[in-house]
Enzyme design. Sequence first.
Site, short mmCIF file in Angstrom:
data_model
loop_
_atom_site.label_atom_id
_atom_site.label_comp_id
_atom_site.label_asym_id
_atom_site.label_seq_id
_atom_site.Cartn_x
_atom_site.Cartn_y
_atom_site.Cartn_z
N CYS A 287 74.71 1.23 79.70
CA CYS A 287 75.68 1.59 78.90
C CYS A 287 76.83 0.49 78.82
O CYS A 287 77.99 0.44 78.85
CB CYS A 287 76.51 3.02 79.37
SG CYS A 287 77.02 2.85 81.14
N ASP B 282 68.33 8.27 93.61
CA ASP B 282 69.59 7.54 93.30
C ASP B 282 69.94 6.80 94.58
O ASP B 282 69.86 7.48 95.68
CB ASP B 282 70.76 8.26 92.85
CG ASP B 282 71.67 7.35 92.12
OD1 ASP B 282 71.81 7.31 90.98
OD2 ASP B 282 72.52 6.63 92.73
#
Length: 432
Positions: free
Chosen positions: A361, A262
Amino acid sequence: MTPAARLSAAIELIATIDAQRIPAAKALKEWGTAHRYAGSGDRAAISGLIWDVLRRQSSAAYLMDDASARSRVLGMLKLERGMDIATIQALCDGGRFAPDPLTATEEAALASRSLEDAPAHVAGDYPDWLDPHLARVFGDDRAAEATAMASRAPLDLRVNTLRGKREKVLSRLSHLGARETPWSPLGLRIELGADARNPGIHAEEDFIKGAIEIQDEGSQLAALFSAAKPGEQVIDLCAGAGGKTLAVAAMMQGKGRLMATDSDKRQLAPIHERLSRAGVHNYDVRTPRGEEEVLSDIKASADLVLIDAPCTGTGTWRRNPDAKWRMRPGALEVRLKDQAEVLERAAPLVKGGGRIAYITCSVLSEENGEQVRAFIARHPEFSVQPPEQTAAVLWDKAEAFAEAALQSAEGLLMTPRRTGTDGFFVSVLRKA
């Protein structure tokens, strides 16, 4: 505390949030510290009232023709809690710790006003600047879609098949009212009432032993659509705390190579402990170090690159209603840049015949279909593969679910109204 006293506390807290312009979670925490006599049930009930007001604050103000804290709470009781005037009057009787009695104006508003002629952004409870963005996706259904995104979400769990089977875990969690989710073959769902406290999942033996994780059904399905298989080389580029990393690891059955990284190393902090608890051993977590490219040794060899892209989070409004009112147009521009960058980073990692699973999302087309089209224009060696075709080998409901979702040439969009999940977009991009 009585229900009326809880209502008074909620009105006071909404006024505090308005006046001090602070996040609701901070206001609730400070209130709990200052009112230690309030039990856990009281705090949960007051929290539920606060979040419900934030879910429906625009429509509640419209219904009452007044945007004060008290009016928004009263309007919410009718719109979200479904209370009639008599029930609201009983709570607002002016007694000790109870709100003042309803005024004639308030009674008239509750009795006669409705959302029938309200603008879409009011009826759907979202910032008006987002209206054209939602109209592009949902058209005349945008108010109905947004209303569904304003309702309280259930608590979904994913059974980790490396540690247990769904039917056995389900029987052990029957005391929590758990049942199978309608779509995910790995999911369990616990419905939560308006005043319910979240059950202590972290204290359950199945959680401690890694047999379950908290994960929305939509997130579970997004991982399934990636169709990760045993023996593959899989890279999770935006692993964060590891929610989808864990789901993909179970799909790989401990076989193959799973790498997780990440851009924000702070987000990776919990992932090692979670992977260990889940019984995952074939993983390699790569923590970024300055400007160094942690995947420099990977050259067109990945079967799957999973991108759980940084996004505006519009699909998670029912879990975080405070966020939608704090969202600003500039946030969208930042996220679009982040998404394009991570897609560019993924492209050279994928081998011929391999795939990228691009997931957000968000329900906004700029972050979803438009982002995919722009990527393919830059990289014509990639093409969209219908996600249900990718997942059909692992999941027999893939095609039926895709019909329930909102499909486009770039992928599919889940929404609370259509699929009963959070809002997720999934596009599977296969390299020639």
